[in-house]
Write a protein that holds these residues in place. Structure first.
Motif, mmCIF file in Angstrom:
data_model
loop_
_atom_site.group_PDB
_atom_site.id
_atom_site.type_symbol
_atom_site.label_atom_id
_atom_site.label_comp_id
_atom_site.label_asym_id
_atom_site.label_seq_id
_atom_site.Cartn_x
_atom_site.Cartn_y
_atom_site.Cartn_z
ATOM 1 N N SER A 1 2.019 6.483 -2.025
ATOM 2 C CA SER A 1 0.854 5.585 -1.832
ATOM 3 C C SER A 1 2.075 5.144 -0.658
ATOM 4 O O SER A 1 1.077 4.206 0.149
ATOM 5 N N ALA A 2 3.252 5.002 -0.479
ATOM 6 C CA ALA A 2 3.752 4.886 1.096
ATOM 7 C C ALA A 2 2.907 5.669 1.783
ATOM 8 O O ALA A 2 2.973 5.142 3.465
ATOM 9 N N PHE A 3 2.849 6.921 1.700
ATOM 10 C CA PHE A 3 2.371 8.142 2.295
ATOM 11 C C PHE A 3 0.786 7.332 3.041
ATOM 12 O O PHE A 3 0.175 7.602 4.252
ATOM 13 N N GLU A 4 0.575 6.625 2.752
ATOM 14 C CA GLU A 4 -0.718 6.248 2.812
ATOM 15 C C GLU A 4 -1.155 5.900 4.646
ATOM 16 O O GLU A 4 -2.107 5.658 4.813
ATOM 17 N N GLY A 5 -0.073 5.280 4.503
ATOM 18 C CA GLY A 5 -0.251 4.150 6.045
ATOM 19 C C GLY A 5 0.151 5.418 6.538
ATOM 20 O O GLY A 5 1.050 4.288 7.714
ATOM 21 N N VAL A 6 0.999 6.059 6.574
ATOM 22 C CA VAL A 6 2.836 6.504 7.691
ATOM 23 C C VAL A 6 1.686 7.774 7.716
ATOM 24 O O VAL A 6 1.373 8.153 9.598
ATOM 25 N N LEU A 7 -0.177 8.462 7.457
ATOM 26 C CA LEU A 7 -0.379 9.975 7.972
ATOM 27 C C LEU A 7 -0.804 9.580 9.060
ATOM 28 O O LEU A 7 -1.276 10.505 10.192
ATOM 29 N N ASP A 8 -1.116 8.750 9.503
ATOM 30 C CA ASP A 8 -1.826 7.909 10.669
ATOM 31 C C ASP A 8 -1.825 7.882 11.623
ATOM 32 O O ASP A 8 -2.123 7.506 12.775
ATOM 33 N N THR A 9 -0.326 8.162 11.678
ATOM 34 C CA THR A 9 0.296 7.154 12.962
ATOM 35 C C THR A 9 1.684 8.507 12.572
ATOM 36 O O THR A 9 2.499 8.076 13.903
#
Lengths: 388, 388
Positions: free
Chosen positions: B379-387
């Motif tokens: 769930s934390a990675f969801e917002g991370v991989l785009d950046t």
């Protein structure tokens, strides 16, 4: 994972055009200014799109009757019902209804016949639907471009295969394929409660809710779920069968093979039983008896057990799915208002998840007897608005 | 309705880059050729993307050890764990576990402490999480960029507000906000079963299924649903509480205020009771007793009632949600295999919807004790991989 590609200008125009049509279809006539605001497009883009649609007769423009302010009024854009017509079919245990529905959701004409004896056999129903549609379309001078069929059973969305429609005694019917061949247009087949949920979400009691469970009863009990604005479907595109949630393991046998399915406690037979009527009493007799109880003010007391089973099942559904709104359809809408109010209050208070979402609402269907027909029409429109 | 705009080349590149990273993150090392096939992109686009990622140390490239065929082997692309590290926190009734998880899903380091007495108070838990994270990050020489927190309760996804975590005795805790302030990174808070479902879907028993229900028991019973590849959430972003489906209306009182919640029949206390142990027996005692029964071959008989309640609840869930796969976690995974096999067979045969989807499968969690931690990380990675 899918690949992406740069959107070309004509793709963007097509997308915007479909979005605009969808908005007009669902909300009805809008001013150009409102369209621009809703779609986040500038007014010149809206003008180009609307002009194009007006040229081909898909919309018409009018000066609004009353307009405040000094400036030139924003033109009202009206979808033209005849510009895209779909066939909606509602197959129920007692009858089949068909309607031709125009852009904007208006029923242009309808027909309906009772099912009895061999008429309920799939081949007969299909033949009758095809023939009636041709007559109705000729009468109205329109040609449907797609069809949606509502069935009280387990249907696969991808190809319209009806796995099981127990109360019709249908098993393994390639309904989508056979009706598609007969009608010569694309056919979508869906579960009746799923279509009803879609209709309530787009045009009824759940217009402002993205998380809704629609529950309805006639002979069987079914449900449809809209989660975050989308119809919930499970594996293979099948929707669930809420009526076969087990609520009373020491209760009555259900035709599905289990004991104590919710449908055995809150279906039409259960309501008749609770009213002291024969289990197979016609709807009219049930409604008449309910009216008497309501007038005497004894409905909450006499229906206490029925209301408790309705409450228990709804508490479970709210706890499992966490909707903000539950819409009750069909048989449930004829329950006296004090009974419905009691159930709504109990569900709100006794569902753990209701407390989290700030109090789930339980309301009656706003679309009445046409709800499944309207849902079937919307499922047909889904593939049409991109190509009008 | 949202507006659309033409995708610009740099947006497309960013989208492709994130898709490639997501694929590497979930499936592990891939050849360039496999990436091209999976993403539907041509090899020169893949080369440009991979070269860019290699330059900034996000991936590494290697010649595969064994490669068949005569041609030049396609280079193997490996995600570099240190390139993006997230914090995963699993708050359970008995303990809190934290882990720092790298790109690719590898646990780089972990810590865990028991909760007793005042330590269970939210403020203490938050302080301890922040301090332990700082120590662990310093030890490992990494800095987490986002965090996911799994909580056994009703949590709102948008802002991490925990409405109710009954077994922790938490009510109305602004966990997301408070932990975010303490850690200085974005924090996602979710229900433990929802996170477990996500982990099983991405990395465990449900990797090949888009329609899955994860059900797990310890003190409470919870569930998470993946429908058509997406986590199902209800109104306000709250997930449901499957354990509070009512299965036995004449059964035991539940703390939630109802009688006969599923959790009262298939939670840890119920299993202990069925085994003739005290309801508050430690897990170790339950597991030891189960092993004895299994060795004696009497488990199916001795656990018949427990298995029947587990079956009844699962039949209801399968009928309501229509998944193709049910994954059982935590306490359920220590049930003797013959008991699990019996439940799986019963659920398959007795669910009307199982018959439609071609036989629902019931399987054990593949991720063991780390499942919630891994889900929190995802769930934390969801917002991370785009950046990255």
């Amino acid at each position: 994972m899918t690949s992406t590609s740069v959107a070309r200008p004509d793709e963007v125009r097509r997308y915007n055009r479909a979005s605009l049509l969808r908005l007009l279809h669902v909300t009805g006539p809008c001013t150009r200014a409102a369209l621009a605001t809703e779609l986040g497009l500038n007014r010149s883009t809206i003008k180009t799109l609307v002009d194009g649609l007006a040229e081909t007769g898909v919309v018409e423009e009018r000066v609004p009757r009353s307009s405040r302010g000094a400036g030139r009024p924003s033109l009202l854009v009206l979808p033209q019902p005849q510009a895209a017509v779909v066939l909606a079919v509602d197959v129920q245990v007692e009858h089949v209804a068909i309607a031709l529905v125009g852009l904007g959701g208006q029923i242009l004409g309808r027909n309906r016949w009772n099912l009895h004896g061999r008429m309920r056999e799939p081949g007969e129903v299909i033949t009758h639907v095809v023939e009636s549609t041709q007559l109705l379309a000729a009468d109205l001078g329109v040609s449907p471009v797609a069809a949606g069929i509502s069935v009280p059973g387990v249907a696969r969305r991808s190809d319209g295969y009806v796995h099981e429609a127990p109360n019709l005694r249908w098993t393994g019917v390639a309904l989508g394929e056979r009706l598609g061949a007969g009608l010569g247009i694309p056919v979508t087949v869906g579960n009746d409660a799923e279509f009803a949920a879609l209709a309530e979400h787009l045009r009824g009691a759940a217009r402002d809710s993205g998380d809704v469970v629609f529950v309805s009863a006639d002979i069987g009990v079914g449900g449809g779920v809209i989660a975050q604005g989308t119809s919930l479907r499970g594996g293979g595109g099948y929707v669930g069968e809420i009526g076969h949630m087990i609520v009373r393991p020491d209760g009555r046998s259900c035709y599905c093979g289990n004991v104590g399915c919710w449908e055995t406690e809150v279906g039409e037979a259960a309501l008749a039983r609770q009213l002291g009527l024969a289990e197979d009493s016609p709807r009219g007799a049930i409604v008449a008896e309910l009216r008497l109880l309501d007038e005497a003010g004894t409905a909450p007391e006499r229906l206490a057990e029925f209301a408790e089973w309705l409450t228990l099942g709804l508490v479970s559904i709210v706890n499992v799915l966490g909707p903000e709104l539950v819409v009750l359809g069909d048989l449930f809408t004829v329950l006296p208002q004090p009974v419905l109010d009691g159930v709504a209050e109990q569900v709100r208070e006794r569902s753990m998840v209701s407390r989290a979402v700030g109090g789930v609402r339980v309301e009656k269907s706003a679309l009445g007897a046409d709800v499944k027909l309207l849902g079937a029409a919307e499922s047909a429109f889904e593939g049409v608005l991109d190509t009008v």
